[in-house]
Scaffold this active site. Structure first.
Site, PDB file in Angstrom:
ATOM      1  N   ARG A   1      -0.201  -9.201  13.581  1.00 39.54           N
ATOM      2  CA  ARG A   1      -1.456  -8.032  13.328  1.00 39.54           C
ATOM      3  C   ARG A   1      -1.901  -8.820  11.223  1.00 39.54           C
ATOM      4  O   ARG A   1      -3.516  -7.855  11.487  1.00 39.54           O
ATOM      5  CB  ARG A   1      -0.142  -7.026  12.146  1.00 39.54           C
ATOM      6  CG  ARG A   1       0.420  -6.159  13.086  1.00 39.54           C
ATOM      7  CD  ARG A   1       1.739  -5.479  12.301  1.00 39.54           C
ATOM      8  NE  ARG A   1       1.700  -4.340  11.472  1.00 39.54           N
ATOM      9  CZ  ARG A   1       2.313  -3.887  10.806  1.00 39.54           C
ATOM     10  NH1 ARG A   1       3.678  -5.256  10.785  1.00 39.54           N
ATOM     11  NH2 ARG A   1       2.290  -3.173   9.599  1.00 39.54           N
TER      12      ARG A   1
ATOM     13  N   ARG B   1      12.312  -5.719   5.621  1.00 40.72           N
ATOM     14  CA  ARG B   1      11.979  -4.415   5.445  1.00 40.72           C
ATOM     15  C   ARG B   1      12.495  -3.653   6.613  1.00 40.72           C
ATOM     16  O   ARG B   1      12.654  -4.237   7.578  1.00 40.72           O
ATOM     17  CB  ARG B   1      10.276  -4.183   5.024  1.00 40.72           C
ATOM     18  CG  ARG B   1       9.659  -2.383   5.124  1.00 40.72           C
ATOM     19  CD  ARG B   1       8.945  -2.774   4.842  1.00 40.72           C
ATOM     20  NE  ARG B   1       8.233  -2.238   5.712  1.00 40.72           N
ATOM     21  CZ  ARG B   1       6.219  -2.233   6.223  1.00 40.72           C
ATOM     22  NH1 ARG B   1       5.768  -2.366   4.785  1.00 40.72           N
ATOM     23  NH2 ARG B   1       5.986  -1.804   7.541  1.00 40.72           N
TER      24      ARG B   1
ATOM     25  N   ARG C   1     -10.338   0.046   9.317  1.00 44.78           N
ATOM     26  CA  ARG C   1     -10.381  -1.437   9.475  1.00 44.78           C
ATOM     27  C   ARG C   1     -11.090  -2.252   9.740  1.00 44.78           C
ATOM     28  O   ARG C   1     -10.382  -3.471  10.699  1.00 44.78           O
ATOM     29  CB  ARG C   1      -8.890  -1.092  10.426  1.00 44.78           C
ATOM     30  CG  ARG C   1      -7.382  -1.189   9.871  1.00 44.78           C
ATOM     31  CD  ARG C   1      -6.696  -1.108  10.964  1.00 44.78           C
ATOM     32  NE  ARG C   1      -5.219  -2.012  10.284  1.00 44.78           N
ATOM     33  CZ  ARG C   1      -3.764  -0.774   9.863  1.00 44.78           C
ATOM     34  NH1 ARG C   1      -4.236   0.200   9.565  1.00 44.78           N
ATOM     35  NH2 ARG C   1      -2.873  -1.022  10.464  1.00 44.78           N
TER      36      ARG C   1
ATOM     37  N   ARG D   1      11.246  -1.314  12.100  1.00 44.45           N
ATOM     38  CA  ARG D   1      10.513  -1.333  13.325  1.00 44.45           C
ATOM     39  C   ARG D   1       9.753  -2.387  13.631  1.00 44.45           C
ATOM     40  O   ARG D   1       9.757  -3.349  13.243  1.00 44.45           O
ATOM     41  CB  ARG D   1       8.598  -1.079  11.699  1.00 44.45           C
ATOM     42  CG  ARG D   1       8.557   0.267  11.276  1.00 44.45           C
ATOM     43  CD  ARG D   1       7.455   0.283  10.558  1.00 44.45           C
ATOM     44  NE  ARG D   1       6.383  -0.280  10.877  1.00 44.45           N
ATOM     45  CZ  ARG D   1       5.240   0.106  10.116  1.00 44.45           C
ATOM     46  NH1 ARG D   1       5.388   0.433   8.751  1.00 44.45           N
ATOM     47  NH2 ARG D   1       3.897  -0.503  11.038  1.00 44.45           N
TER      48      ARG D   1
ATOM     49  N   LYS E   1       0.562  -1.009   0.411  1.00 50.49           N
ATOM     50  CA  LYS E   1       0.120  -0.076   0.645  1.00 50.49           C
ATOM     51  C   LYS E   1       1.075   1.183  -0.403  1.00 50.49           C
ATOM     52  O   LYS E   1       0.433   2.319  -0.284  1.00 50.49           O
ATOM     53  CB  LYS E   1      -0.684   0.113   1.235  1.00 50.49           C
ATOM     54  CG  LYS E   1      -2.298  -0.785   1.185  1.00 50.49           C
ATOM     55  CD  LYS E   1      -2.607  -0.901   2.203  1.00 50.49           C
ATOM     56  CE  LYS E   1      -2.635  -0.973   3.580  1.00 50.49           C
ATOM     57  NZ  LYS E   1      -2.059  -1.823   4.541  1.00 50.49           N
TER      58      LYS E   1
END
Ligand code: AMP
Length: 222
Positions: A171, A127, A88, A160, A13
């Site tokens: 998640r 990432r 969400r 992160r 996204k």
């Protein structure tokens, strides 16, 4: 154009948002980014949000909705926005409908980026994000020139906390339980388009542009 982006964390996204912001000259309203900004500034919202985010859980609706409504009321969002990370849940979607109706700002399209859990886990554990400018790297597919340092601004890259495998799995579980139902919610309204987040970046940006009737050229992908 007023757009909501749906899709699990790591589906792509962020890349799509950057592309749409440029092509549509619209602000990117990301609830994750707004929370991270509040955490950095150590505001009361930031302190509460951090506890939820670190566990991979959702921040309570009252806090999230207030933050989104304040952001959407700003002048730059009146004609167009790319809303990322909100809604969400069905409850948030219904609240968003109400807010947009009150402000006479109907949604044009909901873009759902699809990707499997396995692909996402592979992407997110490797990432790295620049702590300063937010540029995104991948240790295998798109490594920085110097390990741990951003090519663009020279600042440190970070992993992160919520990109660690156990938190990612949580998640994803939360996403599938709470956010998957939005596919039907927006499908029923006739404004949903689906794009393949597992395709190459160019392919999936082109697919989105075509489905949104946005003209593109080679320059958009350089
Ligand atoms: P993201 O960067 O969109 O993956 O968001 C990071 C984290 O912020 C999420 O895992 C949630 O803890 C929190 N968050 C972002 N958007 C929302 C939302 N709409 N409702 C509740 N929590 C959210």
């Amino acid at each position: 154009m007023r757009i909501v982006m749906l899709g699990p964390p790591g589906a792509g996204k962020g890349t799509l948002a950057k592309f749409l912001v440029k092509k549509l000259n619209a602000p990117h309203v990301s609830t994750g980014d707004l929370f991270r900004e509040a955490i950095k500034k150590q505001t009361p919202l930031g302190v509460t949000a951090k506890e939820c985010i670190d566990r991979g859980e959702l921040v309570p609706d009252d806090l999230t909705v207030k933050m989104v409504e304040e952001r959407l009321e700003r002048s730059d969002c009146q004609e167009a926005f790319i809303l990322d990370g909100f809604p969400r849940t069905i409850n948030q979607a219904e609240i968003l409908d109400r807010i947009l109706e009150e402000h006479h700002m109907p949604l044009d399209r909901v873009v759902e980026v699809k990707a499997s859990n396995e692909m996402i886990i592979k992407r997110l554990v490797d990432r790295r994000v620049c702590s300063n400018c937010g540029h995104i790297y991948h240790l295998v597919n798109k490594p920085p020139k110097v390990a741990g340092i951003c090519d663009d601004c020279g600042k440190d890259l970070m992993h992160r906390h919520d990109d660690r495998e156990d938190v990612i799995r949580n998640r994803l579980e939360v996403y599938h339980e709470k956010t998957d139902p939005l596919e039907v919610y927006y499908g029923d309204k006739g404004i949903l388009i689906e794009v393949d987040g597992e395709a190459s970046i160019r392919e999936y940006l082109e697919e989105t542009a075509e489905k949104l009737n946005i003209p593109v050229s080679d320059e958009d992908f350089q």
